[in-house]
Design a protein around this motif. Structure first.
Motif, short mmCIF file in Angstrom:
data_model
loop_
_atom_site.label_atom_id
_atom_site.label_comp_id
_atom_site.label_asym_id
_atom_site.label_seq_id
_atom_site.Cartn_x
_atom_site.Cartn_y
_atom_site.Cartn_z
N ARG A 93 -14.82 8.81 -1.64
CA ARG A 93 -13.94 8.49 -0.76
C ARG A 93 -13.81 7.12 -0.06
O ARG A 93 -12.76 6.75 0.09
CB ARG A 93 -14.30 9.66 -0.12
N PRO A 131 -15.90 10.95 4.90
CA PRO A 131 -16.90 11.37 6.95
C PRO A 131 -17.43 11.91 7.12
O PRO A 131 -17.87 11.67 8.71
CB PRO A 131 -15.39 13.02 6.56
N ASN A 166 -6.79 2.05 1.36
CA ASN A 166 -5.72 2.86 2.01
C ASN A 166 -5.09 3.46 0.26
O ASN A 166 -3.91 3.61 0.46
CB ASN A 166 -4.56 1.59 2.73
N SER A 167 -5.82 3.85 -0.11
CA SER A 167 -5.20 5.29 -0.99
C SER A 167 -4.70 4.23 -1.96
O SER A 167 -3.42 4.63 -3.11
CB SER A 167 -4.57 6.24 -0.83
N SER A 168 -4.39 2.50 -1.95
CA SER A 168 -3.64 1.97 -3.21
C SER A 168 -4.62 1.12 -3.98
O SER A 168 -4.71 -0.78 -3.30
CB SER A 168 -2.80 1.04 -1.90
N TRP A 169 -5.75 0.96 -4.42
CA TRP A 169 -6.50 0.05 -5.79
C TRP A 169 -5.79 -1.11 -5.72
O TRP A 169 -6.04 -2.39 -5.80
CB TRP A 169 -7.26 0.91 -6.91
N PHE A 215 -4.63 10.90 -0.95
CA PHE A 215 -3.19 10.37 -1.22
C PHE A 215 -3.30 11.70 -2.16
O PHE A 215 -1.97 12.02 -1.78
CB PHE A 215 -2.88 8.52 -1.52
N ARG A 217 -19.43 8.71 7.97
CA ARG A 217 -18.81 8.07 9.45
C ARG A 217 -19.94 8.72 9.95
O ARG A 217 -20.08 8.80 11.77
CB ARG A 217 -17.32 8.92 9.54
N ALA A 229 1.04 -1.13 -0.23
CA ALA A 229 0.25 0.06 0.20
C ALA A 229 0.65 1.46 0.13
O ALA A 229 1.82 1.31 0.58
CB ALA A 229 -0.95 -0.10 1.11
N LEU A 230 0.71 2.23 -0.97
CA LEU A 230 2.13 3.54 -0.72
C LEU A 230 1.88 3.61 0.29
O LEU A 230 3.25 4.40 0.40
CB LEU A 230 0.19 5.12 -1.45
N PRO A 231 1.21 4.23 1.67
CA PRO A 231 1.71 4.63 2.88
C PRO A 231 2.87 3.93 3.20
O PRO A 231 3.84 3.99 3.79
CB PRO A 231 0.65 4.61 3.56
N GLY A 278 -8.84 10.12 6.22
CA GLY A 278 -9.63 10.14 4.88
C GLY A 278 -9.53 11.05 4.11
O GLY A 278 -10.12 11.44 3.24
N GLN A 284 -11.29 4.42 -1.26
CA GLN A 284 -9.73 5.42 -1.55
C GLN A 284 -9.63 5.09 0.44
O GLN A 284 -8.72 4.66 -0.01
CB GLN A 284 -10.40 6.86 -1.34
N ILE A 285 -10.48 5.71 0.75
CA ILE A 285 -10.25 4.78 2.57
C ILE A 285 -10.06 3.33 2.81
O ILE A 285 -8.99 2.99 3.28
CB ILE A 285 -10.60 5.76 3.79
N GLY A 291 -2.50 5.76 -7.09
CA GLY A 291 -3.14 4.17 -6.44
C GLY A 291 -4.87 4.22 -6.77
O GLY A 291 -5.40 3.69 -5.60
N VAL A 292 -4.97 5.26 -7.57
CA VAL A 292 -6.07 5.30 -7.71
C VAL A 292 -6.62 4.18 -9.30
O VAL A 292 -8.02 3.80 -9.35
CB VAL A 292 -6.78 6.01 -8.26
N SER A 293 -6.00 3.03 -9.31
CA SER A 293 -6.18 1.87 -11.17
C SER A 293 -5.35 0.50 -10.56
O SER A 293 -4.42 0.36 -9.60
CB SER A 293 -5.42 2.69 -11.89
#
Lengths: 170, 297
Positions: free
Chosen positions: B65, B7, B72-75, A86, B10, A51-53, A83, B68-69, A118-120
Protein backbone atom coordinates in the motif's frame (compact mmCIF):
# COMPACT_ATOMS: atom_id res chain seq x y z
CA UNK A 1 -61.12 14.52 -28.72
CA UNK A 2 -60.74 11.07 -30.25
CA UNK A 3 -58.24 12.46 -32.69
CA UNK A 4 -56.11 13.98 -29.89
CA UNK A 5 -56.20 10.70 -27.95
CA UNK A 6 -55.13 8.73 -31.03
CA UNK A 7 -52.31 11.17 -31.72
CA UNK A 8 -51.09 10.87 -28.12
CA UNK A 9 -51.06 7.05 -28.29
CA UNK A 10 -49.18 7.11 -31.60
CA UNK A 11 -46.69 9.64 -30.23
CA UNK A 12 -46.07 7.73 -26.98
CA UNK A 13 -45.59 4.37 -28.74
CA UNK A 14 -43.46 5.93 -31.46
CA UNK A 15 -41.23 7.65 -28.88
CA UNK A 16 -40.80 4.38 -26.98
CA UNK A 17 -39.69 2.64 -30.15
CA UNK A 18 -37.29 5.48 -31.02
CA UNK A 19 -35.83 5.41 -27.47
CA UNK A 20 -35.06 1.69 -27.76
CA UNK A 21 -33.61 2.27 -31.24
CA UNK A 22 -31.50 5.14 -29.92
CA UNK A 23 -30.16 2.96 -27.10
CA UNK A 24 -28.52 0.67 -29.71
CA UNK A 25 -26.80 3.68 -31.27
CA UNK A 26 -25.63 5.15 -27.99
CA UNK A 27 -24.33 1.78 -26.79
CA UNK A 28 -22.08 1.51 -29.85
CA UNK A 29 -21.04 5.17 -29.48
CA UNK A 30 -20.14 4.67 -25.81
CA UNK A 31 -18.03 1.61 -26.58
CA UNK A 32 -16.26 3.59 -29.29
CA UNK A 33 -15.55 6.34 -26.75
CA UNK A 34 -14.13 3.79 -24.33
CA UNK A 35 -11.83 2.50 -27.09
CA UNK A 36 -10.61 6.07 -27.63
CA UNK A 37 -10.12 6.37 -23.86
CA UNK A 38 -7.90 3.28 -23.88
CA UNK A 39 -5.87 4.67 -26.82
CA UNK A 40 -5.36 7.96 -24.98
CA UNK A 41 -4.47 6.10 -21.78
CA UNK A 42 -1.90 4.08 -23.68
CA UNK A 43 -0.34 7.30 -25.01
CA UNK A 44 -0.30 8.92 -21.57
CA UNK A 45 1.24 5.84 -19.95
CA UNK A 46 3.51 4.65 -22.75
CA UNK A 47 4.95 7.93 -23.98
CA UNK A 48 4.37 10.64 -21.40
CA UNK A 49 4.60 8.37 -18.32
CA UNK A 50 1.80 10.42 -16.83
CA UNK A 51 0.58 9.21 -13.44
CA UNK A 52 -2.87 7.61 -13.59
CA UNK A 53 -4.87 10.31 -11.74
CA UNK A 54 -3.44 13.03 -13.99
CA UNK A 55 -3.98 10.89 -17.09
CA UNK A 56 -7.63 10.34 -16.07
CA UNK A 57 -8.06 14.10 -15.54
CA UNK A 58 -6.69 14.90 -19.02
CA UNK A 59 -8.72 12.24 -20.80
CA UNK A 60 -11.89 13.16 -18.92
CA UNK A 61 -11.57 16.70 -20.28
CA UNK A 62 -11.24 15.41 -23.84
CA UNK A 63 -14.09 12.91 -23.91
CA UNK A 64 -17.48 14.13 -22.70
CA UNK A 65 -20.34 11.73 -21.97
CA UNK A 66 -19.86 8.23 -20.62
CA UNK A 67 -16.04 8.42 -20.36
CA UNK A 68 -16.14 11.80 -18.60
CA UNK A 69 -18.76 10.48 -16.16
CA UNK A 70 -16.71 7.32 -15.53
CA UNK A 71 -13.34 9.03 -15.03
CA UNK A 72 -14.88 11.80 -12.92
CA UNK A 73 -16.26 9.09 -10.59
CA UNK A 74 -12.81 7.44 -10.47
CA UNK A 75 -11.13 10.75 -9.58
CA UNK A 76 -13.79 11.62 -6.99
CA UNK A 77 -13.23 8.28 -5.28
CA UNK A 78 -9.44 8.65 -5.29
CA UNK A 79 -9.75 12.16 -3.91
CA UNK A 80 -12.18 11.12 -1.19
CA UNK A 81 -10.17 8.03 -0.18
CA UNK A 82 -6.47 8.91 -0.26
CA UNK A 83 -4.38 5.82 0.33
CA UNK A 84 -6.83 3.45 -1.32
CA UNK A 85 -5.75 1.45 -4.35
CA UNK A 86 -6.41 2.99 -7.77
CA UNK A 87 -8.31 -0.19 -8.60
CA UNK A 88 -10.87 0.70 -5.90
CA UNK A 89 -11.49 4.07 -7.57
CA UNK A 90 -11.70 2.39 -10.97
CA UNK A 91 -14.25 -0.05 -9.57
CA UNK A 92 -16.32 2.85 -8.15
CA UNK A 93 -16.22 4.51 -11.58
CA UNK A 94 -17.48 1.34 -13.24
CA UNK A 95 -20.54 1.53 -10.97
CA UNK A 96 -21.42 4.82 -12.60
CA UNK A 97 -20.53 3.57 -16.08
CA UNK A 98 -23.06 0.74 -15.62
CA UNK A 99 -25.83 3.33 -15.83
CA UNK A 100 -24.84 4.09 -19.44
CA UNK A 101 -26.32 0.79 -20.66
CA UNK A 102 -23.08 -0.90 -21.64
CA UNK A 103 -23.00 -4.66 -22.19
CA UNK A 104 -21.81 -6.74 -19.23
CA UNK A 105 -18.86 -8.08 -21.23
CA UNK A 106 -17.46 -4.54 -21.62
CA UNK A 107 -17.81 -3.83 -17.90
CA UNK A 108 -16.10 -7.14 -17.11
CA UNK A 109 -13.17 -6.34 -19.41
CA UNK A 110 -12.77 -2.93 -17.77
CA UNK A 111 -12.93 -4.52 -14.30
CA UNK A 112 -10.06 -6.85 -15.20
CA UNK A 113 -8.08 -3.92 -16.61
CA UNK A 114 -8.61 -1.91 -13.40
CA UNK A 115 -6.85 -4.58 -11.37
CA UNK A 116 -3.77 -4.36 -13.59
CA UNK A 117 -3.55 -0.60 -14.08
CA UNK A 118 -0.61 1.16 -12.46
CA UNK A 119 0.96 -1.88 -10.82
CA UNK A 120 3.61 -2.81 -13.37
CA UNK A 121 6.08 -1.39 -15.88
CA UNK A 122 5.20 0.42 -19.11
CA UNK A 123 5.55 -2.64 -21.32
CA UNK A 124 3.15 -4.64 -19.20
CA UNK A 125 0.68 -1.74 -18.94
CA UNK A 126 0.64 -1.38 -22.72
CA UNK A 127 -0.04 -5.09 -23.12
CA UNK A 128 -3.01 -4.93 -20.74
CA UNK A 129 -4.40 -1.85 -22.49
CA UNK A 130 -4.00 -3.39 -25.93
CA UNK A 131 -5.71 -6.63 -24.93
CA UNK A 132 -8.64 -4.71 -23.43
CA UNK A 133 -8.84 -2.50 -26.50
CA UNK A 134 -9.00 -5.53 -28.81
CA UNK A 135 -11.80 -7.00 -26.71
CA UNK A 136 -13.69 -3.70 -26.75
CA UNK A 137 -13.27 -3.49 -30.53
CA UNK A 138 -14.95 -6.90 -30.77
CA UNK A 139 -17.74 -5.62 -28.53
CA UNK A 140 -18.05 -2.51 -30.71
CA UNK A 141 -18.38 -4.58 -33.90
CA UNK A 142 -21.12 -6.61 -32.27
CA UNK A 143 -22.88 -3.49 -30.97
CA UNK A 144 -22.64 -1.91 -34.42
CA UNK A 145 -24.17 -4.99 -35.98
CA UNK A 146 -27.01 -4.95 -33.44
CA UNK A 147 -27.53 -1.27 -34.08
CA UNK A 148 -27.82 -1.79 -37.85
CA UNK A 149 -30.20 -4.74 -37.39
CA UNK A 150 -32.39 -3.29 -34.68
CA UNK A 151 -32.39 0.43 -35.26
CA UNK A 152 -34.87 0.45 -38.17
CA UNK A 153 -36.91 -2.34 -36.58
CA UNK A 154 -37.46 -0.42 -33.33
CA UNK A 155 -37.92 2.90 -35.10
CA UNK A 156 -40.93 1.49 -36.98
CA UNK A 157 -42.05 -0.99 -34.34
CA UNK A 158 -43.08 1.74 -31.90
CA UNK A 159 -45.33 3.46 -34.41
CA UNK A 160 -46.65 0.09 -35.65
CA UNK A 161 -47.52 -0.88 -32.08
CA UNK A 162 -49.29 2.46 -31.64
CA UNK A 163 -51.28 1.83 -34.82
CA UNK A 164 -52.23 -1.66 -33.62
CA UNK A 165 -53.47 -0.27 -30.31
CA UNK A 166 -55.57 2.31 -32.17
CA UNK A 167 -57.08 -0.40 -34.41
CA UNK A 168 -57.95 -2.49 -31.34
CA UNK A 169 -59.51 0.49 -29.54
CA UNK A 170 -61.48 1.88 -32.42
CA UNK B 1 5.70 13.23 4.71
CA UNK B 2 3.62 10.59 6.45
CA UNK B 3 0.72 11.01 4.01
CA UNK B 4 2.83 8.79 1.74
CA UNK B 5 2.61 5.85 4.11
CA UNK B 6 -0.05 3.15 4.40
CA UNK B 7 -2.80 4.38 6.78
CA UNK B 8 -1.74 2.13 9.68
CA UNK B 9 1.94 3.10 9.44
CA UNK B 10 0.93 6.75 9.16
CA UNK B 11 -1.01 6.53 12.44
CA UNK B 12 1.93 4.94 14.26
CA UNK B 13 4.45 7.52 13.08
CA UNK B 14 2.13 10.47 13.69
CA UNK B 15 1.66 9.28 17.28
CA UNK B 16 5.45 9.27 17.77
CA UNK B 17 7.70 12.36 17.73
CA UNK B 18 8.02 12.79 13.99
CA UNK B 19 9.93 16.08 14.15
CA UNK B 20 13.00 14.15 15.36
CA UNK B 21 12.97 11.39 12.78
CA UNK B 22 15.57 11.40 10.03
CA UNK B 23 14.93 7.97 8.64
CA UNK B 24 12.16 5.34 8.68
CA UNK B 25 12.88 1.72 7.81
CA UNK B 26 10.05 -0.60 6.84
CA UNK B 27 10.86 -4.28 6.42
CA UNK B 28 8.23 -6.96 5.88
CA UNK B 29 7.51 -8.76 9.19
CA UNK B 30 10.47 -7.07 10.91
CA UNK B 31 10.34 -4.42 13.66
CA UNK B 32 9.51 -0.87 12.56
CA UNK B 33 12.73 1.14 12.91
CA UNK B 34 13.19 4.91 13.00
CA UNK B 35 16.37 6.90 13.26
CA UNK B 36 16.54 10.07 15.32
CA UNK B 37 19.40 12.27 16.46
CA UNK B 38 20.42 9.67 19.04
CA UNK B 39 20.34 6.67 16.73
CA UNK B 40 17.98 3.87 15.75
CA UNK B 41 14.97 2.83 17.84
CA UNK B 42 11.84 0.68 17.49
CA UNK B 43 8.23 1.86 17.52
CA UNK B 44 5.21 0.10 19.01
CA UNK B 45 1.75 0.09 17.35
CA UNK B 46 1.00 3.11 19.56
CA UNK B 47 4.02 5.01 18.32
CA UNK B 48 6.06 4.62 21.51
CA UNK B 49 9.76 3.77 21.59
CA UNK B 50 9.89 0.16 22.79
CA UNK B 51 12.26 -2.83 22.87
CA UNK B 52 12.62 -4.73 19.60
CA UNK B 53 10.28 -7.59 20.56
CA UNK B 54 7.37 -5.23 21.27
CA UNK B 55 7.76 -3.23 18.05
CA UNK B 56 5.14 -3.13 15.30
CA UNK B 57 6.01 -5.36 12.38
CA UNK B 58 4.91 -4.01 8.97
CA UNK B 59 2.90 -6.51 6.92
CA UNK B 60 3.37 -7.17 3.20
CA UNK B 61 0.10 -5.24 2.68
CA UNK B 62 1.53 -2.23 4.55
CA UNK B 63 4.48 -2.13 2.16
CA UNK B 64 2.41 -2.79 -0.95
CA UNK B 65 0.00 0.00 0.00
CA UNK B 66 2.87 2.37 0.81
CA UNK B 67 4.53 1.69 -2.55
CA UNK B 68 1.23 2.30 -4.26
CA UNK B 69 0.76 5.66 -2.53
CA UNK B 70 4.40 6.65 -3.12
CA UNK B 71 4.08 5.96 -6.83
CA UNK B 72 0.65 7.57 -7.07
CA UNK B 73 -0.71 4.21 -8.23
CA UNK B 74 1.55 4.52 -11.27
CA UNK B 75 4.55 2.20 -10.93
CA UNK B 76 5.44 2.72 -14.60
CA UNK B 77 5.88 6.47 -14.07
CA UNK B 78 8.76 5.76 -11.66
CA UNK B 79 10.29 2.87 -13.57
CA UNK B 80 13.72 4.44 -14.10
CA UNK B 81 14.00 5.54 -10.49
CA UNK B 82 12.87 2.14 -9.18
CA UNK B 83 15.42 0.46 -11.44
CA UNK B 84 18.10 2.64 -9.82
CA UNK B 85 16.83 1.58 -6.40
CA UNK B 86 15.17 4.70 -5.05
CA UNK B 87 12.61 7.36 -5.75
CA UNK B 88 12.38 10.93 -4.56
CA UNK B 89 8.97 12.15 -3.50
CA UNK B 90 7.55 15.65 -3.01
CA UNK B 91 9.45 17.34 -0.22
CA UNK B 92 12.74 15.83 -1.38
CA UNK B 93 12.44 12.71 0.75
CA UNK B 94 14.30 9.76 -0.72
CA UNK B 95 12.80 6.28 -0.56
CA UNK B 96 15.14 3.32 -1.12
CA UNK B 97 13.34 0.29 -2.55
CA UNK B 98 14.44 -3.26 -1.91
CA UNK B 99 12.84 -6.28 -3.54
CA UNK B 100 13.30 -9.01 -6.10
CA UNK B 101 15.08 -7.87 -9.26
CA UNK B 102 13.66 -8.78 -12.65
CA UNK B 103 16.58 -9.01 -15.07
CA UNK B 104 16.68 -8.39 -18.78
CA UNK B 105 19.97 -9.12 -20.51
CA UNK B 106 21.77 -9.13 -17.17
CA UNK B 107 20.49 -5.68 -16.20
CA UNK B 108 17.79 -4.82 -13.69
CA UNK B 109 14.59 -4.24 -15.65
CA UNK B 110 12.31 -3.71 -12.70
CA UNK B 111 11.78 -4.73 -9.08
CA UNK B 112 8.90 -6.80 -7.78
CA UNK B 113 7.85 -8.21 -4.40
CA UNK B 114 9.07 -5.18 -2.45
CA UNK B 115 10.50 -6.42 0.84
CA UNK B 116 11.76 -3.23 2.45
CA UNK B 117 11.67 0.54 2.16
CA UNK B 118 14.18 2.96 3.60
CA UNK B 119 12.76 6.47 3.83
CA UNK B 120 15.21 9.32 4.40
CA UNK B 121 13.40 12.47 5.43
CA UNK B 122 14.73 15.64 3.84
CA UNK B 123 14.71 18.73 6.01
CA UNK B 124 15.93 22.21 5.11
CA UNK B 125 18.13 23.76 7.79
CA UNK B 126 18.53 27.41 6.77
CA UNK B 127 21.72 28.81 8.22
CA UNK B 128 23.52 25.49 8.62
CA UNK B 129 26.23 26.76 6.25
CA UNK B 130 26.78 30.04 8.18
CA UNK B 131 30.05 28.93 9.77
CA UNK B 132 31.45 27.76 6.42
CA UNK B 133 30.51 30.78 4.31
CA UNK B 134 33.61 32.82 5.31
CA UNK B 135 35.78 29.91 4.07
CA UNK B 136 33.87 29.13 0.87
CA UNK B 137 32.89 32.66 -0.10
CA UNK B 138 35.62 34.86 1.45
CA UNK B 139 34.61 38.55 1.57
CA UNK B 140 31.62 37.65 -0.62
CA UNK B 141 33.56 38.35 -3.81
CA UNK B 142 34.52 34.86 -5.00
CA UNK B 143 33.46 31.30 -4.40
CA UNK B 144 36.00 28.55 -3.84
CA UNK B 145 35.27 25.17 -5.37
CA UNK B 146 34.48 22.93 -2.39
CA UNK B 147 34.10 19.21 -1.86
CA UNK B 148 31.95 18.16 1.11
CA UNK B 149 32.99 14.74 2.44
CA UNK B 150 31.09 12.63 4.95
CA UNK B 151 29.55 9.21 5.54
CA UNK B 152 25.82 8.90 4.66
CA UNK B 153 23.39 10.76 6.94
CA UNK B 154 25.77 13.49 8.12
CA UNK B 155 24.09 16.39 6.33
CA UNK B 156 25.97 16.77 3.04
CA UNK B 157 22.89 17.52 0.98
CA UNK B 158 21.43 19.85 3.61
CA UNK B 159 24.71 21.77 3.69
CA UNK B 160 24.91 22.01 -0.11
CA UNK B 161 21.34 23.28 -0.24
CA UNK B 162 22.06 26.05 2.25
CA UNK B 163 25.33 26.94 0.49
CA UNK B 164 23.43 27.25 -2.82
CA UNK B 165 20.82 29.44 -1.13
CA UNK B 166 23.33 31.75 0.55
CA UNK B 167 25.65 32.05 -2.46
CA UNK B 168 22.69 32.77 -4.69
CA UNK B 169 21.52 35.45 -2.26
CA UNK B 170 24.95 37.10 -2.55
CA UNK B 171 24.36 37.65 -6.25
CA UNK B 172 26.05 34.66 -7.87
CA UNK B 173 24.32 32.78 -10.69
CA UNK B 174 23.96 29.26 -9.36
CA UNK B 175 22.96 26.07 -11.19
CA UNK B 176 21.99 23.02 -9.18
CA UNK B 177 22.42 19.71 -11.05
CA UNK B 178 19.99 17.72 -8.95
CA UNK B 179 20.33 14.18 -10.25
CA UNK B 180 18.29 12.64 -7.43
CA UNK B 181 15.94 15.60 -6.82
CA UNK B 182 17.20 15.82 -3.24
CA UNK B 183 18.80 19.27 -3.15
CA UNK B 184 15.94 21.41 -4.42
CA UNK B 185 13.27 18.68 -4.16
CA UNK B 186 11.54 19.80 -7.36
CA UNK B 187 7.99 18.62 -7.84
CA UNK B 188 6.28 19.39 -11.13
CA UNK B 189 8.89 22.03 -11.93
CA UNK B 190 8.80 23.87 -8.63
CA UNK B 191 11.63 23.70 -6.06
CA UNK B 192 10.09 22.69 -2.74
CA UNK B 193 13.13 23.67 -0.71
CA UNK B 194 14.77 27.10 -0.88
CA UNK B 195 17.89 27.11 -3.04
CA UNK B 196 18.05 30.87 -3.53
CA UNK B 197 16.64 33.55 -5.80
CA UNK B 198 19.27 33.27 -8.55
CA UNK B 199 19.40 29.50 -8.83
CA UNK B 200 18.42 27.35 -11.81
CA UNK B 201 17.70 23.71 -11.09
CA UNK B 202 18.47 20.97 -13.62
CA UNK B 203 16.23 18.37 -12.05
CA UNK B 204 16.93 14.69 -12.66
CA UNK B 205 19.83 15.38 -15.05
CA UNK B 206 22.79 12.99 -14.97
CA UNK B 207 25.86 15.06 -14.01
CA UNK B 208 27.64 14.92 -17.37
CA UNK B 209 24.54 16.01 -19.29
CA UNK B 210 23.67 18.60 -16.65
CA UNK B 211 27.13 20.15 -16.91
CA UNK B 212 26.84 20.34 -20.71
CA UNK B 213 23.44 22.06 -20.49
CA UNK B 214 24.56 24.39 -17.70
CA UNK B 215 27.69 25.56 -19.53
CA UNK B 216 25.96 25.83 -22.90
CA UNK B 217 22.75 27.52 -21.85
CA UNK B 218 22.74 28.85 -18.31
CA UNK B 219 26.07 30.69 -17.85
CA UNK B 220 26.53 29.72 -14.21
CA UNK B 221 29.16 31.11 -11.90
CA UNK B 222 28.68 28.27 -9.45
CA UNK B 223 27.46 24.72 -10.02
CA UNK B 224 26.16 22.66 -7.09
CA UNK B 225 25.84 18.89 -7.34
CA UNK B 226 25.47 15.97 -4.96
CA UNK B 227 27.31 12.68 -4.51
CA UNK B 228 30.06 12.59 -7.10
CA UNK B 229 31.97 9.35 -7.47
CA UNK B 230 31.22 8.00 -10.94
CA UNK B 231 34.25 7.66 -13.24
CA UNK B 232 32.59 10.08 -15.71
CA UNK B 233 32.24 12.80 -13.07
CA UNK B 234 35.92 13.77 -13.31
CA UNK B 235 35.58 14.80 -16.96
CA UNK B 236 32.36 16.73 -16.24
CA UNK B 237 33.93 18.61 -13.31
CA UNK B 238 37.09 19.33 -15.31
CA UNK B 239 34.89 20.81 -18.05
CA UNK B 240 33.38 23.16 -15.47
CA UNK B 241 36.80 24.16 -14.15
CA UNK B 242 37.99 24.90 -17.72
CA UNK B 243 34.93 27.10 -18.19
CA UNK B 244 35.80 29.07 -15.07
CA UNK B 245 32.79 27.77 -13.16
CA UNK B 246 33.16 27.05 -9.45
CA UNK B 247 31.85 23.73 -8.13
CA UNK B 248 30.28 22.77 -4.82
CA UNK B 249 29.92 19.00 -4.61
CA UNK B 250 29.70 16.20 -2.10
CA UNK B 251 30.93 12.63 -1.87
CA UNK B 252 30.82 9.76 0.58
CA UNK B 253 33.86 9.15 2.76
CA UNK B 254 35.30 9.47 6.25
CA UNK B 255 38.29 11.62 5.40
CA UNK B 256 40.11 13.36 2.57
CA UNK B 257 42.77 10.64 2.61
CA UNK B 258 40.11 8.01 2.00
CA UNK B 259 38.66 9.99 -0.90
CA UNK B 260 42.10 10.52 -2.44
CA UNK B 261 42.60 6.75 -2.59
CA UNK B 262 39.66 6.30 -4.96
CA UNK B 263 40.19 5.98 -8.70
CA UNK B 264 37.78 8.79 -9.69
CA UNK B 265 39.50 11.25 -7.34
CA UNK B 266 42.57 11.60 -9.59
CA UNK B 267 40.58 13.58 -12.17
CA UNK B 268 38.05 15.17 -9.82
CA UNK B 269 40.05 16.42 -6.84
CA UNK B 270 42.23 18.96 -8.73
CA UNK B 271 39.01 20.88 -9.47
CA UNK B 272 38.47 21.67 -5.78
CA UNK B 273 40.13 24.34 -3.67
CA UNK B 274 38.57 23.38 -0.34
CA UNK B 275 37.42 20.17 1.33
CA UNK B 276 34.96 20.12 4.20
CA UNK B 277 34.67 16.95 6.29
CA UNK B 278 31.40 16.38 8.17
CA UNK B 279 30.40 13.89 10.86
CA UNK B 280 27.51 13.26 13.29
CA UNK B 281 29.69 13.66 16.39
CA UNK B 282 27.57 16.55 17.74
CA UNK B 283 24.54 15.79 15.56
CA UNK B 284 24.20 15.84 11.76
CA UNK B 285 26.29 18.50 10.03
CA UNK B 286 29.15 18.64 12.55
CA UNK B 287 32.08 20.26 10.72
CA UNK B 288 35.19 18.23 11.54
CA UNK B 289 37.70 19.81 9.17
CA UNK B 290 38.02 22.56 6.57
CA UNK B 291 41.03 21.76 4.41
CA UNK B 292 42.65 23.89 1.74
CA UNK B 293 43.50 21.76 -1.27
CA UNK B 294 45.60 24.47 -2.91
CA UNK B 295 48.52 23.89 -0.56
CA UNK B 296 47.80 20.21 -0.30
CA UNK B 297 47.09 20.31 3.44
Amino acid sequence: MQFIGAALIMLACGMMGLTVARSYVSQAENIKQLITMLQLLETEIGYARTALPEACRRISAQLPGAVDSFLTAVLEHIHAHPGEAFGDGWHAGLGRLGAWGLPAVVLNDLTVLGEALGVSDVEDQRRHLQVTRLRLEDAYRQAEQEWRTNWKLWSYLGFAAGLLILLLIF
Amino acid sequence: MFQFLAPHLREILERSSPSDWEEVRLRVNQPLVVKGRTGYCFLSPLGRVVPKDEAYRPTPEDLARTVQILTNSSWYAWEDEIRRGYLTIPGGHRVGICGRAVLDGGKVKTVKSVSSLSIRLARAVPGCADSLMPHICPKGREVLSTLVISPPGCGKTTLLRDLARQISQRGFQVVVIDERSEIAACYQGSAQLDVGPQTDVLDGYPKAEGVAVAVRALSPQVVVTDEIGHPDDGAALAELARSGVKVLASCHGDSLAQVKARSWARDSLPVFQLAVVLSRRSGPGTVEQVLSLRSGT
